[in-house]
Write a protein that holds these residues in place. Sequence first.
Motif, short mmCIF file in Angstrom:
data_model
loop_
_atom_site.label_atom_id
_atom_site.label_comp_id
_atom_site.label_asym_id
_atom_site.label_seq_id
_atom_site.Cartn_x
_atom_site.Cartn_y
_atom_site.Cartn_z
N THR A 226 0.82 -1.21 0.00
CA THR A 226 0.00 0.00 0.00
C THR A 226 0.86 1.26 0.00
OG1 THR A 226 -0.11 0.04 2.42
CG2 THR A 226 -1.85 -1.16 1.24
N GLY A 227 2.16 1.13 -0.08
CA GLY A 227 3.04 2.28 -0.03
C GLY A 227 3.66 2.50 1.34
N GLY A 228 3.20 1.74 2.33
CA GLY A 228 3.74 1.84 3.68
C GLY A 228 4.66 0.67 4.01
N PRO A 229 5.02 0.51 5.28
CA PRO A 229 5.99 -0.51 5.67
C PRO A 229 5.41 -1.89 5.93
CG PRO A 229 5.43 0.82 7.56
CD PRO A 229 4.68 1.41 6.40
N ALA A 230 4.09 -2.06 5.84
CA ALA A 230 3.49 -3.35 6.19
C ALA A 230 3.84 -4.43 5.17
CB ALA A 230 1.97 -3.22 6.30
N ARG A 231 4.07 -5.63 5.69
CA ARG A 231 4.20 -6.82 4.85
C ARG A 231 2.93 -7.63 5.03
NH1 ARG A 231 9.40 -5.48 6.29
NH2 ARG A 231 11.02 -5.91 4.74
N TYR A 232 2.33 -8.05 3.92
CA TYR A 232 0.99 -8.63 3.96
C TYR A 232 1.00 -10.13 3.70
CZ TYR A 232 -1.24 -4.07 4.15
OH TYR A 232 -1.66 -2.82 4.56
N VAL A 233 0.04 -10.79 4.34
CA VAL A 233 -0.26 -12.19 4.06
C VAL A 233 -1.75 -12.30 3.79
CG1 VAL A 233 1.63 -13.07 5.50
CG2 VAL A 233 -0.67 -12.79 6.49
N LYS A 234 -2.12 -13.35 3.06
CA LYS A 234 -3.53 -13.62 2.82
C LYS A 234 -3.95 -14.79 3.70
CE LYS A 234 -6.96 -14.42 -0.81
NZ LYS A 234 -7.19 -14.56 -2.28
N VAL A 235 -5.14 -14.68 4.28
CA VAL A 235 -5.67 -15.72 5.16
C VAL A 235 -6.61 -16.60 4.35
CG1 VAL A 235 -6.96 -16.20 7.28
CG2 VAL A 235 -5.50 -14.16 7.14
N ALA A 236 -6.24 -17.87 4.18
CA ALA A 236 -7.03 -18.78 3.34
C ALA A 236 -8.45 -18.94 3.87
CB ALA A 236 -6.33 -20.13 3.25
N GLU A 237 -8.60 -18.98 5.17
CA GLU A 237 -9.91 -19.25 5.77
C GLU A 237 -10.89 -18.10 5.61
OE1 GLU A 237 -6.93 -21.92 7.64
OE2 GLU A 237 -7.00 -19.80 7.11
N THR A 238 -10.39 -16.87 5.50
CA THR A 238 -11.28 -15.71 5.43
C THR A 238 -11.22 -14.99 4.08
OG1 THR A 238 -9.58 -14.18 6.23
CG2 THR A 238 -10.94 -15.30 7.89
N GLY A 239 -10.13 -15.17 3.35
CA GLY A 239 -9.95 -14.46 2.10
C GLY A 239 -9.42 -13.05 2.27
N GLY A 240 -9.22 -12.63 3.52
CA GLY A 240 -8.75 -11.27 3.78
C GLY A 240 -7.25 -11.21 3.97
N ARG A 241 -6.74 -9.99 4.18
CA ARG A 241 -5.30 -9.77 4.33
C ARG A 241 -4.97 -9.29 5.74
NH1 ARG A 241 -5.67 -7.41 -1.39
NH2 ARG A 241 -6.57 -5.60 -0.33
N ILE A 242 -3.80 -9.71 6.21
CA ILE A 242 -3.21 -9.21 7.46
C ILE A 242 -1.88 -8.55 7.12
CG2 ILE A 242 -2.40 -9.74 9.78
CD1 ILE A 242 -3.94 -12.36 9.63
N GLY A 243 -1.68 -7.33 7.61
CA GLY A 243 -0.40 -6.67 7.47
C GLY A 243 0.37 -6.74 8.78
N PHE A 244 1.67 -6.81 8.68
CA PHE A 244 2.54 -6.82 9.86
C PHE A 244 3.51 -5.65 9.75
CE2 PHE A 244 1.22 -11.22 9.29
CZ PHE A 244 0.90 -11.62 10.57
N ILE A 245 3.48 -4.73 10.72
CA ILE A 245 4.44 -3.64 10.80
C ILE A 245 5.34 -3.92 11.99
CG2 ILE A 245 4.76 -1.16 11.14
CD1 ILE A 245 2.21 -0.64 9.68
N THR A 246 6.61 -4.18 11.69
CA THR A 246 7.52 -4.74 12.70
C THR A 246 8.78 -3.89 12.86
OG1 THR A 246 8.44 -6.14 10.96
CG2 THR A 246 6.72 -7.11 12.34
N PRO A 247 8.66 -2.68 13.42
CA PRO A 247 9.85 -1.84 13.59
C PRO A 247 10.85 -2.42 14.57
CG PRO A 247 7.99 -0.92 14.77
CD PRO A 247 7.45 -2.04 13.94
N MET A 248 10.39 -3.29 15.47
CA MET A 248 11.28 -3.82 16.49
C MET A 248 11.92 -5.14 16.06
SD MET A 248 10.72 -1.34 18.47
CE MET A 248 11.83 -1.88 19.74
N THR A 249 11.12 -6.10 15.58
CA THR A 249 11.66 -7.43 15.26
C THR A 249 12.22 -7.50 13.86
OG1 THR A 249 9.44 -8.18 14.61
CG2 THR A 249 10.15 -8.62 16.87
N HIS A 250 11.76 -6.65 12.95
CA HIS A 250 12.32 -6.63 11.60
C HIS A 250 12.34 -5.21 11.11
CE1 HIS A 250 12.47 -6.80 7.20
NE2 HIS A 250 13.13 -7.90 7.36
N ASN A 251 13.53 -4.64 11.06
CA ASN A 251 13.70 -3.26 10.64
C ASN A 251 13.29 -3.12 9.17
OD1 ASN A 251 14.92 -0.80 9.69
ND2 ASN A 251 16.10 -0.76 11.58
#
Length: 329
Positions: A226-251
């Motif tokens: 989306t232009g931001g820092p999130a890395r996305y995954v797709k959830v097979a069970e719902t069809g939706g997306r989850i983004g992960f913003i990880t400034p601490m664990t992954h720069n």
Amino acid sequence: MIDPFGRTIDYLRVSVTDRCDFRCTYCMSENMTFLPRKELLSLEELDRLCSLFIEKGVRRLRLTGGEPLVRKNIMHLIGQLSRHLQTGALDELTLTTNGSQLSRYAAELADLGVKRINVSLDTLDPDKFRAITRWGDFSRVMAGIDAAQEAGIKVKLNAVALKNFNDLEIPQMIRWAHGRGMDITLIETMPMGEIELDRTDQYLPLSLLRTQLQREFSLEEIAYKTGGPARYVKVAETGGRIGFITPMTHNFCESCNRVRLTCTGTLYMCLGQEDAADLRAPLRASEGNELLSEAIDRAIGRKPKGHDFIIDRRHNRPAVSRHMSVTGG
């Protein structure tokens, strides 16, 4: 605009106010001292600054706070900025909000060309919501999300993952969001500004949370951005997306394409560094934009490679002294 590490800066986040009608425990103290109104840039000055950044190559503009929709006459500014959408100079005008004012403004935002917004929401439990926001009204936020979706605005939820608060609730939030056609982004808490609580007691690494989620969901890596820092995954069970913003664990700094402007005209080249440039002085020194443009160029020329966030028992002070509400995340 190209920074010293070859990154194109085409995304500007503008904190139009440091004020908020919530007092989220991980973001600010309950008894905050906000900036005197006389120190804030006028709406006309914010428009001039944003317009110059657009001339210099910014394609995405996000209004933040504090809570942006509590700024007096904010819709006038959004209306002025929307002209850049109409000319094609700007690809997207959007905002991050706590949702409290959306019932009032959603239809007008849609009319002005705002096609998507981020709503910060950390729990679906009204009592826990009141506890985490201190002052928030859960039903009002729900009504705001309803109003935004009814107006045709795409809503994405932002949830800060907090240990022993919402960690067990996040699977439910994912199902609820996806059931309403909303993506959800999970965010690690960041060490910004003094708060009453110990952030080491709040901090939940998203690497750990993701492992827990994989016990309930099938997560598929996708290239969606989306232009931001999130890395996305797709959830097979719902069809939706989850983004992960990880400034601490992954720069995530290697792909940073953004700078942040405060309501006082201070430009922060990095969320996690104190270095900043004063744009208010050159803005007010001349009716022309030459001095201002030069100041922006100098600031971009010293954008750092990355932040220095860290949370552990040995570093139990904020990495930067300003609160998140000053630069808007």
